[in-house]
Design an enzyme around this catalytic site. Structure first.
Site, PDB file in Angstrom:
ATOM      1  N   CYS A 123     -56.666 -36.574  -1.883  1.00 20.49           N
ATOM      2  CA  CYS A 123     -56.900 -35.140  -1.018  1.00 20.49           C
ATOM      3  C   CYS A 123     -58.132 -33.880  -1.890  1.00 20.49           C
ATOM      4  CB  CYS A 123     -55.900 -34.162  -0.300  1.00 20.49           C
ATOM      5  SG  CYS A 123     -55.056 -35.172   0.462  1.00 20.49           S
ATOM      6  N   HIS A 259     -59.435 -27.455   1.962  1.00 21.93           N
ATOM      7  CA  HIS A 259     -58.924 -29.322   2.373  1.00 21.93           C
ATOM      8  C   HIS A 259     -57.958 -28.971   3.096  1.00 21.93           C
ATOM      9  CE1 HIS A 259     -56.303 -33.082   2.828  1.00 21.93           C
ATOM     10  NE2 HIS A 259     -55.467 -32.595   2.187  1.00 21.93           N
ATOM     11  N   ASN A 290     -55.202 -33.763   9.126  1.00 25.30           N
ATOM     12  CA  ASN A 290     -55.093 -33.584   7.847  1.00 25.30           C
ATOM     13  C   ASN A 290     -56.172 -35.130   7.579  1.00 25.30           C
ATOM     14  OD1 ASN A 290     -55.347 -34.245   4.885  1.00 25.30           O
ATOM     15  ND2 ASN A 290     -52.774 -33.455   4.801  1.00 25.30           N
TER      16      ASN A 290
HETATM   17  C1  LIG Z   1     -44.582 -31.467   5.738  1.00 26.77           C
HETATM   18  C2  LIG Z   1     -43.910 -29.844   6.350  1.00 26.77           C
HETATM   19  C3  LIG Z   1     -44.953 -29.252   7.857  1.00 26.77           C
HETATM   20  C4  LIG Z   1     -42.125 -29.600   6.968  1.00 26.77           C
HETATM   21  O1  LIG Z   1     -41.492 -28.244   7.059  1.00 26.77           O
HETATM   22  P1  LIG Z   1     -40.766 -28.466   5.860  1.00 26.77           P
HETATM   23  O2  LIG Z   1     -40.175 -27.277   6.664  1.00 26.77           O
HETATM   24  O3  LIG Z   1     -40.490 -28.027   4.987  1.00 26.77           O
HETATM   25  O4  LIG Z   1     -39.365 -29.104   6.624  1.00 26.77           O
HETATM   26  P2  LIG Z   1     -38.424 -29.579   5.895  1.00 26.77           P
HETATM   27  O5  LIG Z   1     -38.570 -30.923   6.085  1.00 26.77           O
HETATM   28  O6  LIG Z   1     -37.803 -29.130   5.269  1.00 26.77           O
HETATM   29  O7  LIG Z   1     -37.303 -29.480   7.338  1.00 26.77           O
HETATM   30  C5  LIG Z   1     -36.764 -28.616   8.097  1.00 26.77           C
HETATM   31  C6  LIG Z   1     -36.098 -28.187   8.905  1.00 26.77           C
HETATM   32  O8  LIG Z   1     -37.794 -29.446  10.342  1.00 26.77           O
HETATM   33  C7  LIG Z   1     -37.092 -30.186  10.317  1.00 26.77           C
HETATM   34  N1  LIG Z   1     -38.079 -31.710  10.539  1.00 26.77           N
HETATM   35  C8  LIG Z   1     -38.471 -32.548   9.243  1.00 26.77           C
HETATM   36  N2  LIG Z   1     -39.328 -32.730  10.031  1.00 26.77           N
HETATM   37  C9  LIG Z   1     -39.479 -32.218  11.515  1.00 26.77           C
HETATM   38  C10 LIG Z   1     -40.602 -32.777  13.280  1.00 26.77           C
HETATM   39  N3  LIG Z   1     -41.649 -33.541  11.959  1.00 26.77           N
HETATM   40  N4  LIG Z   1     -40.381 -32.178  13.574  1.00 26.77           N
HETATM   41  C11 LIG Z   1     -39.176 -31.244  13.761  1.00 26.77           C
HETATM   42  N5  LIG Z   1     -39.026 -31.217  13.433  1.00 26.77           N
HETATM   43  C12 LIG Z   1     -39.237 -31.099  12.133  1.00 26.77           C
HETATM   44  C13 LIG Z   1     -35.941 -30.867   9.685  1.00 26.77           C
HETATM   45  O9  LIG Z   1     -34.907 -31.672   9.916  1.00 26.77           O
HETATM   46  C14 LIG Z   1     -34.854 -29.730   8.989  1.00 26.77           C
HETATM   47  O10 LIG Z   1     -35.087 -29.092  10.422  1.00 26.77           O
HETATM   48  P3  LIG Z   1     -32.792 -28.444   9.766  1.00 26.77           P
HETATM   49  O11 LIG Z   1     -33.414 -27.135   8.877  1.00 26.77           O
HETATM   50  O12 LIG Z   1     -32.002 -28.287  10.657  1.00 26.77           O
HETATM   51  O13 LIG Z   1     -32.071 -29.445   8.648  1.00 26.77           O
HETATM   52  C15 LIG Z   1     -44.033 -28.733   4.989  1.00 26.77           C
HETATM   53  O14 LIG Z   1     -43.676 -29.424   4.369  1.00 26.77           O
HETATM   54  C16 LIG Z   1     -45.557 -29.207   4.748  1.00 26.77           C
HETATM   55  O15 LIG Z   1     -46.323 -27.868   5.251  1.00 26.77           O
HETATM   56  N6  LIG Z   1     -45.828 -29.564   3.502  1.00 26.77           N
HETATM   57  C17 LIG Z   1     -46.897 -29.470   2.781  1.00 26.77           C
HETATM   58  C18 LIG Z   1     -47.762 -30.761   3.265  1.00 26.77           C
HETATM   59  C19 LIG Z   1     -49.201 -30.940   3.379  1.00 26.77           C
HETATM   60  O16 LIG Z   1     -49.358 -30.394   3.401  1.00 26.77           O
HETATM   61  N7  LIG Z   1     -49.809 -32.482   2.786  1.00 26.77           N
HETATM   62  C20 LIG Z   1     -50.352 -32.414   2.662  1.00 26.77           C
HETATM   63  C21 LIG Z   1     -50.905 -32.810   1.500  1.00 26.77           C
HETATM   64  S1  LIG Z   1     -52.903 -33.381   0.795  1.00 26.77           S
END
Ligand SMILES: CC(C)(COP(=O)(O)OP(=O)(O)OC[C@H]1O[C@@H](n2cnc3c(N)ncnc32)[C@H](O)[C@@H]1OP(=O)(O)O)[C@@H](O)C(=O)NCCC(=O)NCCS
Length: 334
Positions: A123, A259, A290
């Site tokens: 990215c 990005h 993304n």
């Molecule tokens: C990916 C992202 C949105 C996930 O959000 P998060 O809050 O970290 O999610 P987690 O994996 O900790 O999970 C939190 C909760 O959401 C749930 N969850 C995870 N993915 C889910 C989805 N796709 N839909 C609904 N719920 C989801 C999990 O089960 C968890 O539930 P719980 O609290 O009941 O156990 C977040 O980590 C993020 O934005 N990361 C950066 C990613 C990014 O920008 N990447 C690009 C890099 S170039």
């Protein structure tokens, strides 16, 4: 006496002279994503900002999309393909280890004279390639350079991966960079934290897949929280370093084009930079998802096309992702 090696005269600067983009036709909304993973439209919007994304057709390749964006950027530059001295393609989803997507695109666009290589900085790839183009032009090595960011991530993300499949998408953006009598691209601040290489990686290598295909095709996987913490913790600092290196402040900016990783990451960087209200912030992720190396040129092209920003102002660009690699620079908006 040993002969002296001749070199080329150094130039004052380079600048982006034109942009172009290609967005594939197929729109995937959050309702469709929720047929592959247990999620909801509300959750996806709230956590990422994404409402819909674009996917390429099965027979539409990385080079097809890159070429389409490049042709638009080249037409807008007023140059012809034979004027290009180099084609740089930032991508991590060209499905051939070799030859490069750049060599193929250089041939298809009609630039057999151009040097060509791919830049694999995920990215951060477009901002890396832009930094390379600026340095190659200023050193006198190259004249006009076509820089493309293109991804077909739908080929490399598993649809049932709850942590990634709602985020990643397909598309291409391109710019033409030319010599300039002043600096239209500021110094690039770049680096990589390889100790965090597992934060965004492939499920396995091609050789592991060859030896034991039972785990399936190598796919892109991400530790979402780790990437989030790193980007929010470091990317405002990197952005500030790029501003300082260019000798400007946030008040001098017309636009901020990070990005398009996730709108919450963008919000956090905007807050930390204390961007004034007049700075237009790119939010192309809402309808594009993304698109990794393609996201910055796609967002920049959309801003120009929509008239959100005018020509000649300054934009701060910052790319970040797998590696964990990052690159930022201030550019003059073409
Ligand atoms: C990916 C992202 C949105 C996930 O959000 P998060 O809050 O970290 O999610 P987690 O994996 O900790 O999970 C939190 C909760 O959401 C749930 N969850 C995870 N993915 C889910 C989805 N796709 N839909 C609904 N719920 C989801 C999990 O089960 C968890 O539930 P719980 O609290 O009941 O156990 C977040 O980590 C993020 O934005 N990361 C950066 C990613 C990014 O920008 N990447 C690009 C890099 S170039």
């Amino acid at each position: 006496m040993t002969a002296r090696i001749a070199t080329t005269p150094v130039r004052a600067g380079s600048r982006i002279v034109s942009t172009g983009s290609y967005r594939p036709a197929r729109v995937i909304d959050n309702a469709e994503v929720c047929t592959w993973i247990e999620s909801s439209d509300e959750w996806i919007r709230e956590r990422s900002g994404i409402v819909e994304r674009r996917w390429a057709a099965p027979d539409e390749s990385v080079t097809d999309m890159g070429l389409a964006a490049a042709e638009k950027a080249l037409a807008a530059s007023g140059l012809s393909a034979t004027d290009l001295s180099m084609v740089l393609v930032a991508t991590v989803s060209h499905p051939y280890q070799t030859p490069s997507a750049a060599a193929e695109i250089a041939d298809r666009i009609g630039a057999p004279q151009a040097a060509a290589l791919d830049v694999a900085a995920a990215c951060a790839g477009f901002c890396y390639a832009l930094g390379l183009a600026d340095n190659l032009i200023r050193s006198g090595q190259s004249e006009h350079i076509l820089v493309i960011g293109v991804e077909k991530l739908s080929d490399f993300v598993r649809q049932d991966d709850r942590g990634s499949s709602f985020i990643f998408a397909d598309g291409a953006g391109a710019v033409v960079v030319s010599p300039s009598d002043h600096a239209g691209i500021g110094p690039t601040v770049w680096g990589a934290d390889g100790a965090q290489k597992d934060a965004i990686t492939m499920t396995q290598s091609w050789t592991e897949f060859r030896d034991d295909p039972s785990h399936g095709f190598p796919a892109l996987v991400m530790q979402g929280q780790q990437v989030f913490r790193w980007a929010v913790g470091e990317m405002a600092k990197v952005s500030q370093e790029a501003l300082a290196a260019a000798g400007v402040t946030v008040d001098d900016l017309a636009a901020f084009v990070p990005h398009q990783a996730n709108n919450r990451i963008t919000d956090a960087i905007v807050r930390q930079l204390a961007l004034p209200d007049h700075v237009v912030v790119a939010r192309d992720i809402i309808t594009t998802g993304n698109t990794s190396a393609a996201s910055v040129p796609l967002a920049l092209d959309r801003m120009l096309e929509s008239g959100e920003v005018g020509h000649g102002g300054l934009a701060l660009l910052v790319g970040f992702g797998a590696g964990l690699a990052y690159a930022a620079q201030v550019v003059e908006i073409p």
